[in-house]
Design an enzyme around this catalytic site. Structure first.
Site, PDB file in Angstrom:
ATOM      1  N   GLY A 143     -22.702  -0.638  30.135  1.00  0.00           N
ATOM      2  CA  GLY A 143     -21.704   0.392  30.158  1.00  0.00           C
ATOM      3  C   GLY A 143     -20.312  -0.515  30.355  1.00  0.00           C
ATOM      4  N   SER A 182      -6.131  -0.182  -2.696  1.00  0.00           N
ATOM      5  CA  SER A 182      -6.748  -1.029  -3.620  1.00  0.00           C
ATOM      6  C   SER A 182      -6.455  -1.371  -4.944  1.00  0.00           C
ATOM      7  CB  SER A 182      -8.554  -0.663  -3.699  1.00  0.00           C
ATOM      8  OG  SER A 182      -9.054  -0.303  -2.372  1.00  0.00           O
ATOM      9  N   THR A 229       0.693  -1.372   0.101  1.00  0.00           N
ATOM     10  CA  THR A 229       0.077   0.033   0.202  1.00  0.00           C
ATOM     11  C   THR A 229       0.861   1.279  -0.084  1.00  0.00           C
ATOM     12  OG1 THR A 229      -1.646  -1.021   1.334  1.00  0.00           O
ATOM     13  CG2 THR A 229      -1.999   1.079   1.230  1.00  0.00           C
ATOM     14  N   GLN A 259     -36.379 -13.671  27.105  1.00  0.00           N
ATOM     15  CA  GLN A 259     -36.488 -14.019  25.743  1.00  0.00           C
ATOM     16  C   GLN A 259     -35.967 -13.466  24.733  1.00  0.00           C
ATOM     17  OE1 GLN A 259     -40.355 -14.327  23.518  1.00  0.00           O
ATOM     18  NE2 GLN A 259     -39.989 -16.650  23.228  1.00  0.00           N
ATOM     19  N   HIS A 291     -23.408  -6.221  27.013  1.00  0.00           N
ATOM     20  CA  HIS A 291     -22.396  -5.934  28.230  1.00  0.00           C
ATOM     21  C   HIS A 291     -22.704  -4.681  28.851  1.00  0.00           C
ATOM     22  CE1 HIS A 291     -19.905  -9.219  26.881  1.00  0.00           C
ATOM     23  NE2 HIS A 291     -19.219  -9.204  27.702  1.00  0.00           N
ATOM     24  N   GLU A 333      -4.589 -14.772   2.529  1.00  0.00           N
ATOM     25  CA  GLU A 333      -4.817 -13.695   3.247  1.00  0.00           C
ATOM     26  C   GLU A 333      -6.060 -13.477   3.625  1.00  0.00           C
ATOM     27  OE1 GLU A 333      -3.045  -9.943   2.039  1.00  0.00           O
ATOM     28  OE2 GLU A 333      -3.205  -9.247   4.235  1.00  0.00           O
TER      29      GLU A 333
END
Ligand SMILES: Cc1cc2nc3c(=O)[nH]c(=O)nc-3n(C[C@H](O)[C@H](O)[C@H](O)COP(=O)(O)OP(=O)(O)OC[C@H]3O[C@@H](n4cnc5c(N)ncnc54)[C@H](O)[C@@H]3O)c2cc1C
Length: 398
Positions: free
Chosen positions: A359, A152, A146, A298, A357, A261
């Protein structure tokens, strides 16, 4: 098709889990703060044979193939490691395979995969000088493709290498290079014709070569334990013997190695999702609100069920495509789809896991917070989600 869990692979999982538990987890938070993992970690991982998984024994590796590399990647993240740790410790998975392939070997490294086969030839010297010491954990390598003008469009690379006798003279710059701060050598994509011609070659450039400077350490959203750098080359003289393979074969080599990769990044994505499902499930069992555990409601149960389903579906598809790649099938489109499927699953799951989770999920102390930040790069590195879609569009005849 899924990756068969042979007794050897079960052993590999146990080895990886023990390594992460003993050598990584007690220190990971410190390495995240330091911005890099220590060199000794490479030596430790090499000593137990983990660093060389996916590289043939003939070049100093531990043997195994792409599927074994995937097993290690999964297990590192599912044991509490991270994709950032994989980027830092296994950068050789993108820095070495071109050298191994040019010498006629195979590799299925953690970040890259299986190449051509056969006996070692021509580039054996590069194998001795760079591949063996790196797999022994005494050298660190990086891969620089890069450039500041763009990543790209690989064919548009503007870093030039002009032939001058038995040397190339390299001028240009690279950016966002993983392990670029620590690397002893950089496998560098250069243009061996006029800039932007797409005629690329790969040169191995040693740190310390006059004119080669490592710029600032780049600060990032995630992957904090993985150092990232800008590199500059001003009239850097590189011996022709440091060229990998023939001149102007670099573009093809880069493209060939992208497949594995991308599968590695896909693996990091679904494994991160799986780990976050596990963390969120544990949290929702333990956390009570309005007098009842979250997991008894639920809405929460269904959310966890959907997260689990997404992660599992991504895992199954990536395994299927990886098995086909390992069998030598040309599945470029499927690899791109696998990356996008796994990244999308990961993005959704890490976001929901953090939400569950409350805070605490937003705090540095929460493992899910690290995964939330680390996950964002997976749809950018190794070809963005949009570039994967371009490949898929071509694959379906558009
Ligand atoms: C943490 C990190 C580590 C990295 N490690 C390495 C490394 O070790 N070695 C290395 O060489 N590189 C590395 N990279 C670079 C990475 O591969 C590039 O960032 C990536 O390929 C995208 O290139 P770019 O950033 O130049 O984005 P650009 O190419 O400028 O793209 C910008 C946006 O436009 C979109 N886009 C581009 N072209 C099209 C199109 N034709 N159609 C539709 N949308 C398009 C892209 O998807 C993206 O969303 C790393 C990057 C990061 C952030």
């Amino acid at each position: 098709m899924t990756i068969v869990d042979t007794p050897e692979r079960r052993q590999l999982r146990e080895l990886t889990r023990a390594f992460v538990t003993r050598e990584v987890l007690p220190h990971l938070a410190d390495w995240e703060r330091a911005g890099e993992v220590p060199r000794e970690l490479h030596a430790t991982a090499a000593k137990i044979g983990l660093l060389g998984i996916g590289f043939p024994e003939s070049v100093g590796g531990s043997g195994g193939d792409l599927l074994d590399s995937i097993v290690v990647t999964e297990e590192i993240i599912r044991s509490g490691g991270s994709s950032g740790l994989i980027a830092a410790l296994f950068t050789h998975g993108i820095a070495l395979p071109h050298m191994v392939a040019a010498a006629g070997g195979q590799s299925g490294g953690l970040l890259r995969g299986r190449l051509g086969g056969g006996q070692l030839r021509g580039d054996d010297d590069l194998v001795d000088r760079y591949v063996r010491p790196t797999l022994a954990g005494t050298m660190i390598g990086a891969l620089a493709i890069t450039e500041p003008d763009g990543g790209s469009d690989v064919a548009a690379i503007r870093t030039t290498a002009r032939r001058d006798g038995d040397h190339y003279v390299v001028n240009g710059s690279k950016t966002y290079i993983t392990s670029g701060v620590r690397a002893d050598f950089v496998t560098t994509a250069v243009c061996t014709d006029f800039p932007g011609s797409g005629e690329l070659s790969l040169l191995v450039i040693d740190k310390g070569t006059p004119g080669f400077t490592v710029g600032r350490r780049l600060e990032k959203l995630g992957w904090h334990c993985s150092d990232t750098a800008e590199l500059s080359f001003v009239d850097v003289r590189v011996p022709v013997t440091n060229r990998i393979g023939e001149e102007n074969t670099g573009f093809l080599a880069i493209m060939q190695h992208f497949a594995a990769e991308r599968l590695s990044l896909a693996t990091q994505a679904y494994a991160t999702a799986q780990r976050c499902v596990e963390l969120a499930t544990r949290w929702c069992r333990d956390r009570a609100t309005f007098g009842r555990p979250l997991a008894s409601r639920q809405l929460i149960r269904h959310r966890l069920a959907e997260m689990h389903t997404r992660a599992e579906a991504a895992r199954a598809y990536v395994h299927e495509v990886a098995t086909r790649v390992a069998a030598g099938e040309p599945v470029v489109t499927e690899v791109a789809m696998a990356k996008n499927v796994a990244v999308a699953a990961c993005d959704q799951v890490v976001d929901q896991a953090l939400q569950l989770h409350g805070g605490f999920g937003y705090l540095r102390d929460a493992e899910v917070e690290r995964h939330y930040r680390d996950a964002r790069i997976l749809g950018i590195g190794g070809g963005t989600t949009e570039i994967m879609n371009e490949i898929i569009a071509k694959g379906i005849g558009l």
